[in-house]
Design a protein around this motif. Sequence first.
Motif, short mmCIF file in Angstrom:
data_model
loop_
_atom_site.label_atom_id
_atom_site.label_comp_id
_atom_site.label_asym_id
_atom_site.label_seq_id
_atom_site.Cartn_x
_atom_site.Cartn_y
_atom_site.Cartn_z
N MET A 2 -0.69 7.62 3.85
CA MET A 2 0.74 7.29 3.92
C MET A 2 0.95 5.90 3.32
SD MET A 2 3.53 7.85 6.94
CE MET A 2 2.86 6.75 8.18
N VAL A 3 1.73 5.86 2.26
CA VAL A 3 2.12 4.59 1.64
C VAL A 3 3.30 4.03 2.42
CG1 VAL A 3 3.04 3.47 -0.42
CG2 VAL A 3 1.29 5.26 -0.64
N VAL A 4 3.18 2.80 2.88
CA VAL A 4 4.24 2.15 3.64
C VAL A 4 4.67 0.92 2.84
CG1 VAL A 4 4.93 1.21 5.87
CG2 VAL A 4 3.07 2.89 5.75
N GLY A 5 5.91 0.90 2.37
CA GLY A 5 6.28 -0.21 1.51
C GLY A 5 7.77 -0.38 1.33
N ASP A 6 8.11 -1.25 0.39
CA ASP A 6 9.50 -1.55 0.07
C ASP A 6 9.83 -0.99 -1.32
OD1 ASP A 6 8.23 -3.40 -1.62
OD2 ASP A 6 8.41 -5.02 -0.16
N SER A 7 10.73 -1.65 -2.04
CA SER A 7 11.14 -1.13 -3.35
C SER A 7 10.00 -1.10 -4.36
CB SER A 7 12.28 -1.99 -3.90
OG SER A 7 11.93 -3.37 -3.90
N ILE A 8 9.04 -2.01 -4.21
CA ILE A 8 7.89 -2.02 -5.12
C ILE A 8 7.13 -0.71 -5.01
CG2 ILE A 8 5.65 -3.13 -5.53
CD1 ILE A 8 6.95 -5.77 -4.66
N SER A 9 7.13 -0.12 -3.83
CA SER A 9 6.40 1.13 -3.61
C SER A 9 7.29 2.37 -3.76
CB SER A 9 5.78 1.13 -2.21
OG SER A 9 4.79 0.14 -2.10
N GLN A 10 8.54 2.28 -3.30
CA GLN A 10 9.41 3.45 -3.46
C GLN A 10 9.70 3.70 -4.93
OE1 GLN A 10 13.38 3.30 -1.81
NE2 GLN A 10 13.76 5.45 -2.24
N GLY A 11 10.01 2.64 -5.65
CA GLY A 11 10.34 2.79 -7.05
C GLY A 11 11.80 3.13 -7.27
N ALA A 12 12.28 2.83 -8.46
CA ALA A 12 13.64 3.17 -8.87
C ALA A 12 13.62 4.44 -9.68
CB ALA A 12 14.25 2.03 -9.69
N GLU A 13 14.76 5.10 -9.74
CA GLU A 13 14.90 6.32 -10.54
C GLU A 13 14.34 6.09 -11.93
OE1 GLU A 13 18.63 9.25 -11.27
OE2 GLU A 13 18.82 7.24 -12.14
N GLY A 14 13.48 7.01 -12.37
CA GLY A 14 12.89 6.91 -13.69
C GLY A 14 11.53 6.24 -13.71
N ASP A 15 11.10 5.65 -12.58
CA ASP A 15 9.76 5.08 -12.51
C ASP A 15 8.72 6.19 -12.42
OD1 ASP A 15 10.40 2.39 -12.59
OD2 ASP A 15 10.50 2.16 -10.42
N PHE A 16 7.51 5.90 -12.91
CA PHE A 16 6.36 6.73 -12.55
C PHE A 16 5.97 6.40 -11.11
CE2 PHE A 16 5.97 6.51 -17.19
CZ PHE A 16 5.63 7.82 -17.51
N THR A 17 6.01 5.13 -10.74
CA THR A 17 5.60 4.51 -9.48
C THR A 17 4.08 4.37 -9.42
OG1 THR A 17 5.34 6.46 -8.03
CG2 THR A 17 7.58 5.53 -8.27
N TRP A 18 3.64 3.33 -8.73
CA TRP A 18 2.20 3.16 -8.54
C TRP A 18 1.67 4.24 -7.61
CZ3 TRP A 18 -0.23 2.45 -3.91
CH2 TRP A 18 0.50 1.92 -2.83
N ARG A 19 2.53 4.82 -6.78
CA ARG A 19 2.10 5.93 -5.92
C ARG A 19 1.65 7.12 -6.77
NH1 ARG A 19 5.97 8.20 -3.71
NH2 ARG A 19 7.80 7.09 -4.53
N TYR A 20 2.40 7.39 -7.84
CA TYR A 20 2.00 8.47 -8.74
C TYR A 20 0.67 8.15 -9.42
CZ TYR A 20 1.87 11.18 -13.07
OH TYR A 20 1.47 11.98 -14.11
N ARG A 21 0.50 6.90 -9.82
CA ARG A 21 -0.73 6.53 -10.52
C ARG A 21 -1.96 6.67 -9.62
NH1 ARG A 21 0.60 7.44 -15.54
NH2 ARG A 21 2.26 6.07 -16.34
N ILE A 22 -1.85 6.25 -8.35
CA ILE A 22 -3.02 6.36 -7.48
C ILE A 22 -3.24 7.81 -7.06
CG2 ILE A 22 -1.90 5.92 -5.24
CD1 ILE A 22 -4.33 4.13 -4.59
#
Length: 459
Positions: free
Chosen positions: A35-55
Amino acid sequence: MGRSKRLIGIALTAALAVVAVSAAPAAAAPAARIMVVGDSISQGAEGDFTWRYRIASHLVAAADFVGPWTGTHVLPADHTDQSSSHHGAYRAGIGFDGANLAQWGWQMHQAKAVIGGNVATHDPDYLLVELGFNDLGWGVSDAAGLLADFEHFVAAARAAKPGIRIAVANVPHRTPLDVNPGLPALITQYNALLAARVPELSTATSPIVLADVDGPFDEYTDAYDGLHPNVRGEHVIAKAFADRIAGGFGLGGAYGPVPASLPADLTPAAPATITAVPVGDKVRVSWAHSFGATGYEFWKRDTTTQGTWAKGVFDIGADSWTDDWLPAGHGFEYRVRPVRGTATVGGYSPVAAAVARPMPNVPNVAATGNPGRPWTITISWGAVAEADDYHVYSAPGCDLNVPAPSAFTEQQWGLGGKTSWTQELVFEQCRNYKVVASRYGGLGSLTAATTVRAYPVRS
């Protein structure tokens, strides 16, 4: 078949059975629940890949991501909607197990109160925690207070699941903010406290490791606005977590270098349509959503004064805005331009036009002379609900015909809510008056205003 052949057959059958059992593939190890617990850096904005996707792409089948939310943050249609959104899309063409506990604007101070319930509900084996920037940046906590909140967070998670494993990131520095010059030192202080405290909080049953995000993350090249990760920054953060859980927990392997060739950062397209509709004394401006926008520059110009285009001080965090404090009766043109942080700006929308509601005529205008005050005329009128000022105009002339509006000159303004004014030293035989109301500098119609005539009393 003889007895010896039967024995040989039985033995051969048994041997084959043993071989068959031995050859069966071993059952796959269950995927680790993360479970990733975070703020905007982790949620990401619309159109992001997000670091969650990368890991998640790095861990592939070794991980099952869990949590109450799935999407990125997307701008609401109405700027009055301050509720958080978890329904935004990722970069086109990708899909993954995006369940998480990350929310735009979140703080450790908030997360500590709900982490226990979420661990109990979603049963993660691992927590990847990225929190703290908003606590420090918004003045919610100082460095020591944030560390205390993290300790509370850990205790609540362990109470729900004693064997939980935690990888916690330090707080990344961002590009300087004039409004918060002390933030860099505060982040540095907290990161030092966290690095010293993590080994003390770690136990054999529930180990904690520190993922150094701040060290490799370059706020000038890895963010699209000085803080939120761009396509390169997403890899940097994913690598920091992946390498740490591989080394500390034996989960997954090394991430490898950040790719040299990366997709382009997203540039939001110009909104295709825009409308401007008067609503009371305001104008509501709405436009088509621009995918990936984190806000919009809001541009307008006053066509009544033939003004030039001017950009609003703040970007609009929604697909609409209600423009206020408008001079009554003035015409305005509007356009918007989508932005994605500070790194990319899209094109302008078309132009929409509207007229702010004009002021009504002032009622019950009267002008009288006063025997007790010779050579004066007192003008009175009824109040207009929306008026913040009144302007008195006058023109000489005693003819039966009312003077043309062009003959009237302004005599007084700045009356606020007053509904009368006395003009001194009126030496003409008679004088004509008009009163118009104003709102935010926009005047009512002088042509349509009621004209009254008064005769000053001579001493």
